[in-house]
Motif scaffolding. Sequence first.
Motif, PDB file in Angstrom:
ATOM      1  N   VAL A   1     -85.264-139.637 -12.403  1.00 54.96           N
ATOM      2  CA  VAL A   1     -86.464-139.038 -11.830  1.00 54.96           C
ATOM      3  C   VAL A   1     -87.443-138.765 -12.973  1.00 54.96           C
ATOM      4  CG1 VAL A   1     -87.370-137.075 -10.538  1.00 54.96           C
ATOM      5  CG2 VAL A   1     -85.086-137.971 -10.021  1.00 54.96           C
ATOM      6  N   PRO A   2     -88.637-139.382 -12.917  1.00 54.08           N
ATOM      7  CA  PRO A   2     -89.604-139.117 -13.985  1.00 54.08           C
ATOM      8  C   PRO A   2     -90.139-137.686 -13.898  1.00 54.08           C
ATOM      9  CG  PRO A   2     -90.553-140.563 -12.329  1.00 54.08           C
ATOM     10  CD  PRO A   2     -89.130-140.340 -11.941  1.00 54.08           C
ATOM     11  N   VAL A   3     -90.285-137.073 -15.070  1.00 55.25           N
ATOM     12  CA  VAL A   3     -90.768-135.693 -15.141  1.00 55.25           C
ATOM     13  C   VAL A   3     -91.899-135.645 -16.160  1.00 55.25           C
ATOM     14  CG1 VAL A   3     -90.164-133.323 -15.745  1.00 55.25           C
ATOM     15  CG2 VAL A   3     -88.489-134.759 -14.604  1.00 55.25           C
ATOM     16  N   ALA A   4     -93.011-135.065 -15.764  1.00 52.89           N
ATOM     17  CA  ALA A   4     -94.134-134.848 -16.680  1.00 52.89           C
ATOM     18  C   ALA A   4     -94.453-133.359 -16.687  1.00 52.89           C
ATOM     19  CB  ALA A   4     -95.349-135.648 -16.230  1.00 52.89           C
ATOM     20  N   VAL A   5     -94.642-132.812 -17.868  1.00 50.22           N
ATOM     21  CA  VAL A   5     -94.980-131.396 -17.989  1.00 50.22           C
ATOM     22  C   VAL A   5     -96.501-131.285 -17.967  1.00 50.22           C
ATOM     23  CG1 VAL A   5     -94.788-129.344 -19.420  1.00 50.22           C
ATOM     24  CG2 VAL A   5     -92.901-130.979 -19.340  1.00 50.22           C
ATOM     25  N   PRO A   6     -97.056-130.687 -16.913  1.00 46.99           N
ATOM     26  CA  PRO A   6     -98.517-130.626 -16.794  1.00 46.99           C
ATOM     27  C   PRO A   6     -99.110-129.513 -17.665  1.00 46.99           C
ATOM     28  CG  PRO A   6     -97.511-129.609 -14.882  1.00 46.99           C
ATOM     29  CD  PRO A   6     -96.394-130.133 -15.736  1.00 46.99           C
ATOM     30  N   LEU A   7     -99.750-129.913 -18.731  1.00 43.75           N
ATOM     31  CA  LEU A   7    -100.392-128.948 -19.624  1.00 43.75           C
ATOM     32  C   LEU A   7    -101.911-129.107 -19.630  1.00 43.75           C
ATOM     33  CD1 LEU A   7     -97.917-129.134 -22.636  1.00 43.75           C
ATOM     34  CD2 LEU A   7     -98.077-127.351 -20.906  1.00 43.75           C
ATOM     35  N   ASN A   8    -102.461-129.850 -18.659  1.00 45.96           N
ATOM     36  CA  ASN A   8    -103.909-130.070 -18.624  1.00 45.96           C
ATOM     37  C   ASN A   8    -104.682-128.778 -18.410  1.00 45.96           C
ATOM     38  OD1 ASN A   8    -103.417-132.741 -18.980  1.00 45.96           O
ATOM     39  ND2 ASN A   8    -103.630-133.283 -16.815  1.00 45.96           N
ATOM     40  N   GLY A   9    -104.172-127.887 -17.565  1.00 41.57           N
ATOM     41  CA  GLY A   9    -104.865-126.625 -17.314  1.00 41.57           C
ATOM     42  C   GLY A   9    -104.942-125.761 -18.553  1.00 41.57           C
ATOM     43  N   VAL A  10    -103.868-125.728 -19.329  1.00 44.26           N
ATOM     44  CA  VAL A  10    -103.859-124.948 -20.570  1.00 44.26           C
ATOM     45  C   VAL A  10    -104.817-125.573 -21.573  1.00 44.26           C
ATOM     46  CG1 VAL A  10    -102.403-124.173 -22.476  1.00 44.26           C
ATOM     47  CG2 VAL A  10    -101.495-124.211 -20.165  1.00 44.26           C
ATOM     48  N   GLU A  11    -104.842-126.921 -21.594  1.00 42.68           N
ATOM     49  CA  GLU A  11    -105.714-127.620 -22.533  1.00 42.68           C
ATOM     50  C   GLU A  11    -107.185-127.305 -22.249  1.00 42.68           C
ATOM     51  OE1 GLU A  11    -106.503-132.254 -23.080  1.00 42.68           O
ATOM     52  OE2 GLU A  11    -104.499-131.623 -23.705  1.00 42.68           O
ATOM     53  N   HIS A  12    -107.557-127.285 -20.963  1.00 42.80           N
ATOM     54  CA  HIS A  12    -108.950-126.994 -20.612  1.00 42.80           C
ATOM     55  C   HIS A  12    -109.284-125.509 -20.771  1.00 42.80           C
ATOM     56  CE1 HIS A  12    -109.706-131.037 -19.370  1.00 42.80           C
ATOM     57  NE2 HIS A  12    -108.709-131.004 -18.483  1.00 42.80           N
ATOM     58  N   SER A  13    -108.339-124.626 -20.483  1.00 41.82           N
ATOM     59  CA  SER A  13    -108.649-123.199 -20.573  1.00 41.82           C
ATOM     60  C   SER A  13    -108.728-122.714 -22.018  1.00 41.82           C
ATOM     61  CB  SER A  13    -107.616-122.382 -19.793  1.00 41.82           C
ATOM     62  OG  SER A  13    -106.355-122.518 -20.381  1.00 41.82           O
ATOM     63  N   LEU A  14    -107.903-123.281 -22.899  1.00 42.88           N
ATOM     64  CA  LEU A  14    -107.935-122.874 -24.296  1.00 42.88           C
ATOM     65  C   LEU A  14    -108.864-123.748 -25.144  1.00 42.88           C
ATOM     66  CD1 LEU A  14    -104.158-122.132 -24.947  1.00 42.88           C
ATOM     67  CD2 LEU A  14    -105.980-120.500 -24.465  1.00 42.88           C
ATOM     68  N   ASP A  15    -109.364-124.815 -24.562  1.00 45.21           N
ATOM     69  CA  ASP A  15    -110.263-125.754 -25.239  1.00 45.21           C
ATOM     70  C   ASP A  15    -109.641-126.256 -26.546  1.00 45.21           C
ATOM     71  OD1 ASP A  15    -112.500-127.345 -25.417  1.00 45.21           O
ATOM     72  OD2 ASP A  15    -113.589-125.870 -26.630  1.00 45.21           O
ATOM     73  N   MET A  16    -108.385-126.710 -26.417  1.00 42.53           N
ATOM     74  CA  MET A  16    -107.708-127.300 -27.567  1.00 42.53           C
ATOM     75  C   MET A  16    -106.739-128.365 -27.062  1.00 42.53           C
ATOM     76  SD  MET A  16    -105.009-124.273 -28.571  1.00 42.53           S
ATOM     77  CE  MET A  16    -104.178-125.180 -29.812  1.00 42.53           C
ATOM     78  N   GLU A  17    -106.375-129.273 -27.937  1.00 41.77           N
ATOM     79  CA  GLU A  17    -105.482-130.350 -27.558  1.00 41.77           C
ATOM     80  C   GLU A  17    -104.050-129.835 -27.479  1.00 41.77           C
ATOM     81  OE1 GLU A  17    -104.658-134.949 -28.923  1.00 41.77           O
ATOM     82  OE2 GLU A  17    -105.670-133.581 -30.274  1.00 41.77           O
ATOM     83  N   MET A  18    -103.395-130.119 -26.359  1.00 40.84           N
ATOM     84  CA  MET A  18    -102.020-129.678 -26.138  1.00 40.84           C
ATOM     85  C   MET A  18    -101.068-130.868 -26.254  1.00 40.84           C
ATOM     86  SD  MET A  18    -102.267-126.470 -25.706  1.00 40.84           S
ATOM     87  CE  MET A  18    -100.655-126.037 -25.175  1.00 40.84           C
ATOM     88  N   PRO A  19     -99.799-130.621 -26.471  1.00 44.22           N
ATOM     89  CA  PRO A  19     -98.829-131.727 -26.527  1.00 44.22           C
ATOM     90  C   PRO A  19     -98.713-132.426 -25.174  1.00 44.22           C
ATOM     91  CG  PRO A  19     -97.874-129.705 -27.383  1.00 44.22           C
ATOM     92  CD  PRO A  19     -99.192-129.344 -26.793  1.00 44.22           C
ATOM     93  N   LYS A  20     -98.357-133.691 -25.206  1.00 46.38           N
ATOM     94  CA  LYS A  20     -98.063-134.463 -23.993  1.00 46.38           C
ATOM     95  C   LYS A  20     -96.547-134.605 -23.944  1.00 46.38           C
ATOM     96  CE  LYS A  20    -102.451-135.583 -23.406  1.00 46.38           C
ATOM     97  NZ  LYS A  20    -103.245-134.413 -23.274  1.00 46.38           N
ATOM     98  N   VAL A  21     -95.943-134.071 -22.894  1.00 46.41           N
ATOM     99  CA  VAL A  21     -94.489-134.070 -22.764  1.00 46.41           C
ATOM    100  C   VAL A  21     -94.119-134.740 -21.448  1.00 46.41           C
ATOM    101  CG1 VAL A  21     -92.404-132.656 -22.699  1.00 46.41           C
ATOM    102  CG2 VAL A  21     -94.357-131.896 -24.033  1.00 46.41           C
ATOM    103  N   GLY A  22     -93.186-135.671 -21.508  1.00 43.76           N
ATOM    104  CA  GLY A  22     -92.703-136.345 -20.310  1.00 43.76           C
ATOM    105  C   GLY A  22     -91.309-136.896 -20.571  1.00 43.76           C
ATOM    106  N   GLY A  23     -90.689-137.388 -19.543  1.00 43.80           N
ATOM    107  CA  GLY A  23     -89.364-137.966 -19.696  1.00 43.80           C
ATOM    108  C   GLY A  23     -88.758-138.279 -18.350  1.00 43.80           C
TER     109      GLY A  23
END
Length: 168
Positions: free
Chosen positions: A30-52
């Motif tokens: 089962v593919p899993v992606a950790v959604p960090l887009n909201g944190v990236e936009h709220s903190l205005d910084m680049e966040m890690p991309k995590v999936g597996g």
Amino acid sequence: MKSTTRGTLAAVVTCVAAAVATPAVAADGVPVAVPLNGVEHSLDMEMPKVGGTVPLIKPGSPDGPRYVEGRLLPDRAVPQVPFSSDMPSLDLRTPLPRVLGESFDHLTATTAASDLHAVTPGASLDAPLTAPRADALGLPAPKLPEAGLLAPVLQAAPEASLGLAPGL
């Protein structure tokens, strides 16, 4: 609604449900992606991309008891059960401060989904009596009980890579 209409509708719904559920059952993980887009936009910084992927475990058929001449209980009274699956995979890309120069600003770590084979522990037991003996009018003789543990087995060949790269 007539009973034939209801029966036809039930058959169609069953076929659609089976067609939708089949690909999920046939998948290896089962593919899993950790959604960090909201944190990236709220903190205005680049966040890690995590999936597996999280693998689905497939049990095999157990190695059943074996009857051995001269024993009251079968060998492998508690059978070992084999399992097969894939190792979980991971894909991580995270930003780094530009310590190593302008061309390296991201760290990547990946693990591949490799095969995993496992066998559960089992047990072999024997009663504290021998088999019936002809010289003792069919009565068993006492003996020391026997107990053995069949060790679990785990086979895998995990692999991973770590690297530095520009950009996501």
